[in-house]
Scaffold this motif. Structure first.
Motif, mmCIF file in Angstrom:
data_model
loop_
_atom_site.group_PDB
_atom_site.id
_atom_site.type_symbol
_atom_site.label_atom_id
_atom_site.label_comp_id
_atom_site.label_asym_id
_atom_site.label_seq_id
_atom_site.Cartn_x
_atom_site.Cartn_y
_atom_site.Cartn_z
ATOM 1 N N ILE A 1 -20.257 -64.301 -43.751
ATOM 2 C CA ILE A 1 -20.769 -63.390 -42.483
ATOM 3 C C ILE A 1 -19.561 -63.266 -41.701
ATOM 4 O O ILE A 1 -19.467 -62.188 -41.324
ATOM 5 N N PRO A 2 -18.836 -64.050 -40.948
ATOM 6 C CA PRO A 2 -17.223 -63.728 -40.175
ATOM 7 C C PRO A 2 -16.616 -62.931 -41.012
ATOM 8 O O PRO A 2 -15.929 -62.004 -40.505
ATOM 9 N N ILE B 1 -19.412 -67.318 -35.379
ATOM 10 C CA ILE B 1 -20.447 -67.635 -35.931
ATOM 11 C C ILE B 1 -20.687 -69.304 -35.997
ATOM 12 O O ILE B 1 -19.900 -69.931 -36.333
ATOM 13 N N THR B 2 -21.833 -69.793 -35.226
ATOM 14 C CA THR B 2 -21.830 -71.171 -35.192
ATOM 15 C C THR B 2 -22.723 -71.919 -36.187
ATOM 16 O O THR B 2 -22.437 -72.991 -36.420
ATOM 17 N N ALA B 3 -23.807 -71.261 -36.629
ATOM 18 C CA ALA B 3 -24.698 -71.984 -37.544
ATOM 19 C C ALA B 3 -25.329 -70.614 -38.396
ATOM 20 O O ALA B 3 -25.583 -69.608 -37.651
ATOM 21 N N VAL B 4 -26.009 -71.129 -39.613
ATOM 22 C CA VAL B 4 -26.952 -70.146 -40.206
ATOM 23 C C VAL B 4 -28.180 -71.153 -40.741
ATOM 24 O O VAL B 4 -27.706 -72.237 -41.272
ATOM 25 N N ASN B 5 -29.272 -70.813 -40.563
ATOM 26 C CA ASN B 5 -30.448 -71.670 -40.817
ATOM 27 C C ASN B 5 -31.193 -70.620 -41.663
ATOM 28 O O ASN B 5 -32.096 -69.817 -41.325
ATOM 29 N N ALA C 1 -32.804 -65.639 -42.941
ATOM 30 C CA ALA C 1 -31.815 -66.506 -42.358
ATOM 31 C C ALA C 1 -31.614 -66.211 -40.812
ATOM 32 O O ALA C 1 -31.574 -65.050 -40.572
ATOM 33 N N ILE C 2 -31.619 -67.131 -40.074
ATOM 34 C CA ILE C 2 -31.206 -66.874 -38.769
ATOM 35 C C ILE C 2 -29.860 -67.195 -38.489
ATOM 36 O O ILE C 2 -29.237 -68.448 -39.024
ATOM 37 N N VAL C 3 -29.108 -66.390 -37.900
ATOM 38 C CA VAL C 3 -27.519 -66.443 -37.777
ATOM 39 C C VAL C 3 -27.299 -66.618 -36.072
ATOM 40 O O VAL C 3 -27.726 -65.846 -35.201
ATOM 41 N N TYR C 4 -26.724 -67.830 -35.800
ATOM 42 C CA TYR C 4 -26.353 -68.177 -34.497
ATOM 43 C C TYR C 4 -25.102 -67.727 -34.148
ATOM 44 O O TYR C 4 -24.268 -68.115 -35.230
ATOM 45 N N PHE C 5 -24.666 -67.310 -33.131
ATOM 46 C CA PHE C 5 -23.433 -67.101 -32.630
ATOM 47 C C PHE C 5 -23.013 -67.345 -30.918
ATOM 48 O O PHE C 5 -24.208 -67.547 -30.605
ATOM 49 N N ASP C 6 -21.780 -67.405 -31.087
ATOM 50 C CA ASP C 6 -21.369 -68.213 -29.733
ATOM 51 C C ASP C 6 -21.208 -66.901 -28.850
ATOM 52 O O ASP C 6 -20.186 -66.045 -29.060
#
Length: 119
Positions: free
Chosen positions: A17-18, A34-38, A46-51
């Motif tokens: 993703i990055p 991108i801090t996490a992918v769940n 997929a839930i993509v978490y970003f800072d």
């Protein structure tokens, strides 16, 4: 507990993703951390978490809108890189865990101060 295959998928998406974002022209999202992918439901969602600690609420909404707009390009890049038949549907969320941990650290620092310093 997640299966090894699901964890492997999340790890691969954390790398891809990055990489896909860096190929985009918009400077607001091409260097986004991108801090996490769940992954949920196998590889279908997929839930993509970003800072977004450096952004205010309005900018975060704009970034999420830009990421949703770039969703097709992200999927195309990931499918080309992995050879998968189907790419997950991405949902983008601001990762607030960093802010929470900073607040907790500040509370612990406050607790550690001797009472004489507070007065």
């Amino acid at each position: 507990m997640k299966s090894i295959n699901l964890q492997r998928t999340e790890s691969l998406l954390m790398e891809l993703i990055p990489e896909a974002l860096s190929n985009l022209v918009d400077s607001r999202i091409n260097s986004l951390a991108i801090t996490a992918v769940n992954c949920k439901n196998g590889k279908y969602d997929a839930i993509v978490y970003f800072d977004a600690t450096d952004y205010d609420k309005v900018e975060i909404r704009e970034i999420i809108a830009l990421l949703n707009k770039a969703n097709g390009r992200l999927k195309t890049h990931i499918l080309a890189s992995t050879g998968w038949y189907k790419c997950p549907n991405f949902t983008f969320l601001n990762d607030t865990s960093l802010e929470k941990s900073k607040n907790i650290e500040a509370l612990f620092a406050k607790i550690r101060k001797p009472k004489s310093e507070e007065e």
